[in-house]
Each structure stands twice: as structure tokens, then as C-alpha cells.
Scaffold this motif. Structure first.
Motif, mmCIF file in Angstrom:
data_model
loop_
_atom_site.group_PDB
_atom_site.id
_atom_site.type_symbol
_atom_site.label_atom_id
_atom_site.label_comp_id
_atom_site.label_asym_id
_atom_site.label_seq_id
_atom_site.Cartn_x
_atom_site.Cartn_y
_atom_site.Cartn_z
ATOM 1 N N ALA A 148 0.831 -1.209 0.000
ATOM 2 C CA ALA A 148 0.000 0.000 0.000
ATOM 3 C C ALA A 148 0.862 1.253 0.000
ATOM 4 C CB ALA A 148 -0.928 -0.001 1.214
ATOM 5 N N TRP A 149 1.919 1.255 0.819
ATOM 6 C CA TRP A 149 2.811 2.416 0.869
ATOM 7 C C TRP A 149 3.494 2.624 -0.486
ATOM 8 C CZ3 TRP A 149 3.565 6.331 4.162
ATOM 9 C CH2 TRP A 149 4.688 7.139 3.969
ATOM 10 N N THR A 150 3.948 1.553 -1.096
ATOM 11 C CA THR A 150 4.600 1.641 -2.403
ATOM 12 C C THR A 150 3.658 2.226 -3.449
ATOM 13 O OG1 THR A 150 6.029 -0.238 -1.893
ATOM 14 C CG2 THR A 150 5.697 0.272 -4.226
ATOM 15 N N LEU A 151 2.453 1.693 -3.511
ATOM 16 C CA LEU A 151 1.490 2.169 -4.506
ATOM 17 C C LEU A 151 1.079 3.613 -4.240
ATOM 18 C CD1 LEU A 151 -0.739 -1.026 -4.834
ATOM 19 C CD2 LEU A 151 1.075 -0.250 -6.381
ATOM 20 N N ALA A 152 1.011 3.987 -2.977
ATOM 21 C CA ALA A 152 0.632 5.364 -2.624
ATOM 22 C C ALA A 152 1.674 6.372 -3.094
ATOM 23 C CB ALA A 152 0.423 5.486 -1.125
ATOM 24 N N LEU A 154 3.325 6.071 -5.858
ATOM 25 C CA LEU A 154 3.140 6.164 -7.308
ATOM 26 C C LEU A 154 1.859 6.906 -7.661
ATOM 27 C CD1 LEU A 154 4.073 2.480 -8.277
ATOM 28 C CD2 LEU A 154 5.573 4.481 -8.301
ATOM 29 N N ALA A 155 0.828 6.713 -6.857
ATOM 30 C CA ALA A 155 -0.487 7.309 -7.112
ATOM 31 C C ALA A 155 -0.962 8.020 -5.848
ATOM 32 C CB ALA A 155 -1.478 6.234 -7.540
ATOM 33 N N PRO A 156 -0.379 9.168 -5.504
ATOM 34 C CA PRO A 156 -0.696 9.821 -4.232
ATOM 35 C C PRO A 156 -2.161 10.220 -4.080
ATOM 36 C CG PRO A 156 0.695 11.216 -5.619
ATOM 37 C CD PRO A 156 0.692 9.868 -6.241
ATOM 38 N N ALA A 160 -5.219 7.628 0.292
ATOM 39 C CA ALA A 160 -6.187 7.397 1.368
ATOM 40 C C ALA A 160 -6.928 6.082 1.171
ATOM 41 C CB ALA A 160 -7.177 8.561 1.450
ATOM 42 N N ALA A 161 -7.337 5.802 -0.061
ATOM 43 C CA ALA A 161 -8.050 4.554 -0.343
ATOM 44 C C ALA A 161 -7.137 3.347 -0.159
ATOM 45 C CB ALA A 161 -8.616 4.579 -1.764
#
Length: 218
Positions: A148-152, A154-156, A160-161
């Protein structure tokens, strides 16, 4: 391009490939879990009993499903995309998952904490937890928070989701009765630190850049 390895469980030697073996050693990356019979363990058990009793059959079924699905695709809805269509993003998520699983495997072996249903055989659980001393830290939780942290990053705009999904997914480990809250929280801190260390590692910069290129709006 760095090609991610298979997950740690597939390796004879689960030592980290990219993370510092010293920084992420069990006695550096984690506090010790609550001792057997301690007040802290009692509080852990009291929380679990209350949480499981308050969970609907539907939520328990979801927790069971979550336990069977430990792959980045669980974040598709939160991400707003099918991660399988983003090969560089998926490769990065898989690498992060693999590295974190290696750290978790060493910590489980080091701490050898009993799972909740082993401490209290009357505790309801999903029925699939190993009868093994592998409760601390939670591997599923470490996977969820690190990915989740990694993807966040890339797609800030989806952060939250993604974090909400990770939080709900890790709660499933408690609802299933296979992890204590302290197992889940220990995984959270380590996983976030590990993901950030990997994203900042200059050796992985080409891989991170390729993943970022799949998110041109960011």
C-alpha cells in the motif's frame, strides 16, 4: 531492469536481497512481543475476543477470503486500476512484497510467538492458521502495508483509499483469530520503513522510474 525474485517462502535462504540485514534484523526492526501470561498478552486476547464476537458472519467470511489472497491485486479497487495492466508497477510491488516477506520470515523464527488460538483454544478462528509459533509479526499485514505504501507513492491521489484497504485487510487477521493486534502493529511499522528504504535505494532507481512512468499524471 531488475527482475523481482519469487517470494521468500520459495527460497532456501530468505535473507534480504536489497534491504540491510542489520537494519532489518529481528532485534533491530521489532520490539519483543508481549510475554506469555503477561498483562499485555491478556489485553491482546481481550481485544480479539471482543472483536470476533462483534464481527458479522459476512465480515468473518471476508476475513477468511483475505487470508487466502496475499497478492497486490487486492488493491485494484483502491488503486482505481487493474495492477496486472501495469507491468512495472506490479514488478515493483512484487519485489517489495518479497523483501518484506524475507524480513518477516526471520522475525517469526526469532520470536516464535504462539498464535492466539494456540494460547486460547476456545477462541473462534478461520480454521486455517498453522499450529506453529509464527504469530509475530503478521506476514499478511507486512505485505499489505508495504505494498500500500509503495502504490501510494506512485499514485498519491489514491493514498487514502490504499491505506484504508491495508487497514481493513490487516484487521482481517485479527477477526480470523490468527494474529494479535500487536502482531499486526509490529508489521505495520517495519513494512512502511522497508518499503520506503526500497523506493529510495539507488540500485532500484530504474525499476522505480519505470513504475512511475506508468502514472504520467503524477
Amino acid at each position: 531492469m531488475v527482475v523481482p525474485a519469487a517470494h521468500a517462502a520459495d527460497h532456501a535462504d530468505p535473507a534480504p536481497r536489497w534491504l540491510s540485514a542489520i537494519t532489518f534484523a529481528p532485534d533491530h526492526a521489532f520490539a519483543s512481543p508481549p510475554a506469555p501470561g503477561s498483562l499485555e498478552e491478556k489485553l491482546d486476547l481481550d481485544r480479539l475476543r471482543a472483536l470476533i464476537a462483534a464481527s458479522s458472519p459476512e465480515r468473518i467470511a471476508q476475513a477468511d477470503w483475505d487470508g487466502e489472497h496475499k497478492e497486490p491485486a487486492i488493491f485494484d479497487k483502491a488503486l482505481g486500476k487493474d495492477i496486472a495492466t501495469l507491468p512495472h508497477t506490479l514488478a515493483l510491488a512484487n519485489l517489495v512484497q518479497d523483501e518484506v516477506e524475507r524480513v518477516v520470515a526471520a522475525a517469526k523464527h526469532h520470536f516464535r510467538r504462539a498464535r492466539p488460538f494456540m494460547v486460547d483454544p476456545a477462541l473462534p478462528h478461520c480454521g486455517k492458521g498453522e499450529q506453529a509459533l509464527k504469530a509475530y509479526p503478521s506476514g499478511h499485514s507486512a505485505f499489505a502495508w508495504s505494498v500500500a505504501w509503495t502504490l501510494a507513492q506512485l499514485a498519491p491521489d489514491r493514498a487514502a483509499a490504499l491505506m484504508a484497504k491495508a487497514q481493513d485487510y490487516t484487521l482481517s487477521r485479527e477477526i480470523c483469530g490468527v494474529h494479535f493486534a500487536t502482531d499486526v502493529e509490529a508489521a505495520h511499522g517495519m513494512a512502511t520503513a522497508a518499503a520506503q528504504a526500497l523506493l529510495s535505494d539507488p540500485r532500484l532507481a530504474p525499476m522505480v522510474a519505470a513504475a512511475r512512468a506508468e502514472w504520467p499524471a503524477h
